[in-house]
Motif scaffolding. Structure first.
Motif, mmCIF file in Angstrom:
data_model
loop_
_atom_site.group_PDB
_atom_site.id
_atom_site.type_symbol
_atom_site.label_atom_id
_atom_site.label_comp_id
_atom_site.label_asym_id
_atom_site.label_seq_id
_atom_site.Cartn_x
_atom_site.Cartn_y
_atom_site.Cartn_z
ATOM 1 N N ASP A 88 -5.053 2.841 -3.903
ATOM 2 C CA ASP A 88 -3.819 3.574 -3.599
ATOM 3 C C ASP A 88 -3.609 4.703 -4.603
ATOM 4 N N ALA A 93 -5.025 4.880 5.249
ATOM 5 C CA ALA A 93 -5.763 3.902 4.452
ATOM 6 C C ALA A 93 -5.588 2.515 5.042
ATOM 7 N N VAL A 143 0.821 -1.210 0.000
ATOM 8 C CA VAL A 143 0.000 0.000 0.000
ATOM 9 C C VAL A 143 0.857 1.264 0.000
ATOM 10 N N ALA A 144 1.766 1.372 0.957
ATOM 11 C CA ALA A 144 2.585 2.587 1.044
ATOM 12 C C ALA A 144 3.437 2.785 -0.207
ATOM 13 N N ALA A 166 -5.080 -1.489 4.791
ATOM 14 C CA ALA A 166 -4.424 -2.305 3.778
ATOM 15 C C ALA A 166 -5.413 -3.205 3.067
ATOM 16 N N ASP A 214 -0.393 3.496 6.054
ATOM 17 C CA ASP A 214 -1.246 2.359 5.690
ATOM 18 C C ASP A 214 -1.424 1.393 6.858
#
Length: 267
Positions: free
Chosen positions: A230, A141, A12-13, A143, A116
């Motif tokens: 994302d 956010a 995610v990041a 994951a 994340d």
């Protein structure tokens, strides 16, 4: 089964950072990456894409984490995230924010942080009340729906902007919703400061105490889904950094996500 296997840098990041780079912003990564061959390859790939790696926690004992997604014509079928090294590293990845050079509790980082939900529930709860994050423009956010509950401390504390899909919003509220607007309103009621709720090809909502904005994404042929959320988040951040108002930022984010899922954007 016959198919195509593609190996890409991700998570995610990482997805958010790569998308921010495509939108002209420089992102520095905080995470745990091993000193194994995969980790060295990943760090080199980050540098090639213009991402900052000076603040990564490089462990000699922990292997580099991996994620596997299986997609079909109808979207994501299954996914497995092996984030054991990230979880084992714990708050070591936050040392640059807690003890410098990026900040400390007495002089907290005052820039934008995209966070994340792959971190442990305990660490996320700590971040939600930490002085080191008190001055940041925090964008959060989950994951995955399976880790959505980890974001509850940010709802309770009213800290940060949350980016969730309809299913994740339902998990956070322990309820079912028909629309993104209903879900966003309920999250505000439960204490969230600001929330953006997506719902696939249906309308999306940006909600604050000042009101709700709802828009529908463009209709496109979907060729991939992993990383779409994302991309949406990164595009929305980039738009607001560029001075866009809430409505324009939401529109730009929806169009960017649509281009991504249609396959128009190279990864």
């Amino acid at each position: 089964m016959p198919g195509r296997i593609i190996r890409l840098p991700g998570g995610v990041a990482m997805n958010i950072a790569m998308a921010l780079s495509r939108f002209g912003l420089k992102a520095d990564l905080l995470s745990a990456i091993g000193q194994d061959a995969e980790g060295n390859e990943l760090v080199s790939e980050c540098a090639r894409r213009g991402l900052g790696t000076d603040h990564l926690y490089r462990s000699a004992d922990l292997p580099t984490d991996r994620y596997m997604a299986i997609e079909g014509a109808n979207g994501l079928i299954a996914a497995i995230a092996d984030a054991h090294s990230l979880e084992a590293a714990g708050d070591k990845i936050l040392n640059p924010l807690n003890f410098g050079p990026l900040g400390n509790p007495e002089k907290p980082f005052d820039g934008l942080i995209a966070l994340d939900g792959n971190l442990t529930a305990a660490l996320l709860e700590k971040i939600a009340v930490s002085d080191s994050f008190s001055a940041a423009d925090l964008r959060v956010a989950p994951a995955s729906p399976g880790k959505a509950e980890r974001l509850l401390p940010f709802v309770r504390e009213g800290r940060g902007t949350l980016y969730v899909n309809l299913e994740e919003a339902g998990i956070l509220c322990q309820a079912s919703f028909e629309t993104a607007s209903e879900a966003a309103a309920k999250l505000l009621e439960r204490g969230a400061s600001r929330v953006l709720v997506t719902n696939g090809g249906d309308s999306c909502c940006d909600a604050t105490q000042d009101g709700l904005i709802s828009q529908s994404p463009p209709e496109v042929l979907v060729t991939r889904v992993t990383g779409a959320g994302d991309t949406f988040m990164a595009a929305h951040i980039a738009a607001e950094c560029d001075g866009a108002n809430r409505a324009d930022a939401l529109s730009r984010a929806l169009h960017a996500a649509a281009s991504y899922v249609s396959g128009e954007v190279a990864i």
